[in-house]
Design a protein around this motif. Structure first.
Motif, PDB file in Angstrom:
ATOM      1  N   ARG A 157       0.819  -1.218   0.000  1.00  0.00           N
ATOM      2  CA  ARG A 157       0.000   0.000   0.000  1.00  0.00           C
ATOM      3  C   ARG A 157       0.851   1.266   0.000  1.00  0.00           C
ATOM      4  N   GLY A 158       2.169   1.109   0.119  1.00  0.00           N
ATOM      5  CA  GLY A 158       3.050   2.278   0.205  1.00  0.00           C
ATOM      6  C   GLY A 158       3.165   3.020  -1.121  1.00  0.00           C
ATOM      7  N   ALA A 159       3.851   4.157  -1.101  1.00  0.00           N
ATOM      8  CA  ALA A 159       4.073   4.950  -2.307  1.00  0.00           C
ATOM      9  C   ALA A 159       5.038   4.207  -3.236  1.00  0.00           C
ATOM     10  N   ALA A 160       5.108   4.656  -4.501  1.00  0.00           N
ATOM     11  CA  ALA A 160       5.929   3.961  -5.498  1.00  0.00           C
ATOM     12  C   ALA A 160       7.411   3.953  -5.111  1.00  0.00           C
ATOM     13  N   ASP A 161       7.853   4.942  -4.337  1.00  0.00           N
ATOM     14  CA  ASP A 161       9.279   5.001  -3.975  1.00  0.00           C
ATOM     15  C   ASP A 161       9.545   4.455  -2.567  1.00  0.00           C
ATOM     16  N   LEU A 162       8.594   3.676  -2.047  1.00  0.00           N
ATOM     17  CA  LEU A 162       8.720   3.207  -0.655  1.00  0.00           C
ATOM     18  C   LEU A 162      10.063   2.521  -0.369  1.00  0.00           C
ATOM     19  N   ARG A 163      10.667   2.903   0.744  1.00  0.00           N
ATOM     20  CA  ARG A 163      11.874   2.238   1.246  1.00  0.00           C
ATOM     21  C   ARG A 163      11.551   1.690   2.638  1.00  0.00           C
ATOM     22  N   VAL A 164      11.967   0.456   2.910  1.00  0.00           N
ATOM     23  CA  VAL A 164      11.591  -0.222   4.152  1.00  0.00           C
ATOM     24  C   VAL A 164      12.847  -0.533   4.970  1.00  0.00           C
ATOM     25  N   ILE A 165      12.821  -0.160   6.224  1.00  0.00           N
ATOM     26  CA  ILE A 165      13.968  -0.401   7.110  1.00  0.00           C
ATOM     27  C   ILE A 165      13.478  -1.236   8.287  1.00  0.00           C
ATOM     28  N   VAL A 166      14.091  -2.395   8.491  1.00  0.00           N
ATOM     29  CA  VAL A 166      13.641  -3.264   9.578  1.00  0.00           C
ATOM     30  C   VAL A 166      14.613  -3.165  10.750  1.00  0.00           C
ATOM     31  N   VAL A 167      14.048  -2.809  11.897  1.00  0.00           N
ATOM     32  CA  VAL A 167      14.828  -2.668  13.136  1.00  0.00           C
ATOM     33  C   VAL A 167      14.417  -3.743  14.143  1.00  0.00           C
ATOM     34  N   GLY A 168      13.125  -4.060  14.183  1.00  0.00           N
ATOM     35  CA  GLY A 168      12.603  -5.031  15.154  1.00  0.00           C
ATOM     36  C   GLY A 168      13.283  -6.381  14.981  1.00  0.00           C
ATOM     37  N   ASN A 169      13.696  -6.946  16.086  1.00  0.00           N
ATOM     38  CA  ASN A 169      14.483  -8.187  16.037  1.00  0.00           C
ATOM     39  C   ASN A 169      13.640  -9.443  15.958  1.00  0.00           C
ATOM     40  N   PRO A 170      14.211 -10.509  15.407  1.00  0.00           N
ATOM     41  CA  PRO A 170      15.507 -10.622  14.733  1.00  0.00           C
ATOM     42  C   PRO A 170      15.438  -9.937  13.355  1.00  0.00           C
ATOM     43  N   CYS A 171      16.087  -8.768  13.239  1.00  0.00           N
ATOM     44  CA  CYS A 171      15.769  -7.871  12.124  1.00  0.00           C
ATOM     45  C   CYS A 171      16.130  -8.441  10.761  1.00  0.00           C
ATOM     46  N   ASN A 172      17.236  -9.197  10.659  1.00  0.00           N
ATOM     47  CA  ASN A 172      17.585  -9.716   9.327  1.00  0.00           C
ATOM     48  C   ASN A 172      16.498 -10.669   8.822  1.00  0.00           C
ATOM     49  N   THR A 173      16.092 -11.582   9.711  1.00  0.00           N
ATOM     50  CA  THR A 173      15.139 -12.607   9.284  1.00  0.00           C
ATOM     51  C   THR A 173      13.736 -12.014   9.163  1.00  0.00           C
ATOM     52  N   ASN A 174      13.398 -11.036  10.006  1.00  0.00           N
ATOM     53  CA  ASN A 174      12.108 -10.349   9.838  1.00  0.00           C
ATOM     54  C   ASN A 174      12.060  -9.652   8.479  1.00  0.00           C
ATOM     55  N   CYS A 175      13.185  -9.067   8.095  1.00  0.00           N
ATOM     56  CA  CYS A 175      13.276  -8.380   6.798  1.00  0.00           C
ATOM     57  C   CYS A 175      13.107  -9.399   5.665  1.00  0.00           C
ATOM     58  N   LEU A 176      13.757 -10.552   5.813  1.00  0.00           N
ATOM     59  CA  LEU A 176      13.641 -11.614   4.805  1.00  0.00           C
ATOM     60  C   LEU A 176      12.174 -12.009   4.616  1.00  0.00           C
ATOM     61  N   ILE A 177      11.455 -12.149   5.744  1.00  0.00           N
ATOM     62  CA  ILE A 177      10.048 -12.568   5.670  1.00  0.00           C
ATOM     63  C   ILE A 177       9.212 -11.480   4.987  1.00  0.00           C
ATOM     64  N   ALA A 178       9.367 -10.227   5.450  1.00  0.00           N
ATOM     65  CA  ALA A 178       8.557  -9.133   4.885  1.00  0.00           C
ATOM     66  C   ALA A 178       8.810  -9.011   3.385  1.00  0.00           C
ATOM     67  N   MET A 179      10.072  -9.087   3.005  1.00  0.00           N
ATOM     68  CA  MET A 179      10.460  -8.970   1.587  1.00  0.00           C
ATOM     69  C   MET A 179       9.785 -10.048   0.741  1.00  0.00           C
ATOM     70  N   ASN A 180       9.727 -11.260   1.311  1.00  0.00           N
ATOM     71  CA  ASN A 180       9.155 -12.376   0.567  1.00  0.00           C
ATOM     72  C   ASN A 180       7.648 -12.281   0.406  1.00  0.00           C
TER      73      ASN A 180
END
Ligand SMILES: NC(=O)c1ccc[n+]([C@@H]2O[C@H](COP(=O)([O-])OP(=O)(O)OC[C@H]3O[C@@H](n4cnc5c(N)ncnc54)[C@H](O)[C@@H]3O)[C@@H](O)[C@H]2O)c1
Length: 324
Positions: A118-141
């Protein structure tokens, strides 16, 4: 004035957000000429605390704060935003193993990953909440937002490394450069002093104490979060917030000439990291986007640290494989 930049902050009633939000609203991040619209996501039980945060924001009368909203629905919170700071997640409780935390927090990032569409076309996402690398992997997927717009935060580890090396060498922090933090934001991360420089010289030629570098510096950075918890009774908040904003800014401007920035991003196989893993690399940002700095040498000792954290991220991916 320009159009407002719209920033979503999740976990908006939490400790890190309490430092992040006021700096975003004050113009300290995007400048005094760029209005900011803030969109908060929290879980329902934390809404009352978030109301208080919003009252305090009103009471600051920041000229750059163009507006704000709060929701407990990710679809609403991410609607139209240009940047999403995913800070909210369940903290690790007493006796909880890292794998338990990964299993509890993983599903949050499935839903949020979808809602990021739902974000804007230029959306950039930064994951801080831990475990942040794997949370980022999940969100990205689970998101249609391009993979290269996702990153997870290694900046606190990098800032800690710079600070500790500067103190040891008796130099200002600005003299320290080329710090890479490989892998995971966890106590297996590898803060690489071998490629780092002080006043342009390799760190081991300035701090001529390999035992300190290997046996004090590296473990101290790896476990700095726990040291802060032990001393403060709560996890790092102001330093994590500062790092999150450093991270955000570092993707919006070219990297310092000859140096790099730290972030965990999707691997394309660099340094032998499995394609698809969200791994901490040194990056260079330019007008076209970012790229991993390739070709840095690793000693056998450094490569063993690197491989250990790589294996940790592989095991985390295994724990969440049903969520990918
Ligand atoms: N990557 C890093 O370097 C780094 C450094 C420090 C802390 N952290 C992590 O950042 C996170 C936040 O830390 P904190 O000190 O602010 O914690 P906190 O417990 O004070 O705040 C977390 C907030 O997230 C909210 N939350 C929980 N589930 C949510 C969901 N599904 N959607 C939206 N919000 C939700 C909670 O209600 C709470 O208000 C933690 O996971 C912490 O481990 C990461």
């Amino acid at each position: 004035m320009a159009d407002p930049i719209r920033v979503a902050v999740t976990g908006a009633a939490g400790q890190i957000a309490y430092s992040v939000i006021f700096r975003l609203a004050s113009g300290a991040v995007f400048g005094k000429d760029r209005p900011v619209y803030l969109s908060f996501l929290e879980i329902a039980p934390a809404m009352k605390v978030l109301e208080a945060v919003m009252m305090e924001l009103e009471d600051c009368a920041f000229p750059t704060l163009a507006g704000m909203r709060a929701s407990d629905q990710a679809d609403q919170a991410f609607d139209g935003v240009n940047t999403a700071l995913l800070i909210g997640s369940r903290p690790r409780g007493a006796g909880m193993e890292r794998a338990d935390l990964i299993k509890i927090n993983g599903p949050i990032f499935v839903g949020q990953g979808k809602a990021l569409n739902r974000g804007a076309a230029d959306l950039r996402v930064i994951v801080v909440g831990n475990p942040c690398n794997t949370n980022c992997l999940i969100a990205m997927n689970h998101s249609d937002v391009p993979n290269d717009r996702f990153s997870a935060m290694m900046r606190l580890d990098y800032n800690r490394s710079k600070g500790m090396l500067a103190i040891k060498a008796g130099v200002p922090v600005t003299a320290v450069s080329h710090v890479a933090v490989w892998g995971n934001h966890s106590n297996n991360q590898y803060p690489d002093f071998e490629n780092a420089k002080i006043n342009g010289q390799p760190v081991p030629s300035v701090i001529q104490d390999e035992t300190w570098l290997r046996e004090t510096f590296v473990p101290a950075i790896q476990t700095r979060g726990a040291a802060v918890i032990n001393a403060r009774g709560a996890s790092s908040a102001a330093s994590a917030a500062s790092a999150a904003l450093d991270h955000l800014i570092s993707f919006r401007e070219p990297s310092p000439v000859g140096d790099w920035i730290p972030a965990a991003v999707r691997s394309n196989g660099q340094y032998g990291v499995d394609p698809g893993l969200v791994f901490g690399f040194p990056l260079r940002v330019n007008e076209k986007g970012w790229e991993v700095v390739e070709g840095l040498p690793l000693s056998d000792w450094g490569r063993a640290k690197f491989d250990k954290v790589l294996n940790e991220l592989r095991s985390e991916r295994e724990v969440v494989k049903d969520l990918l």
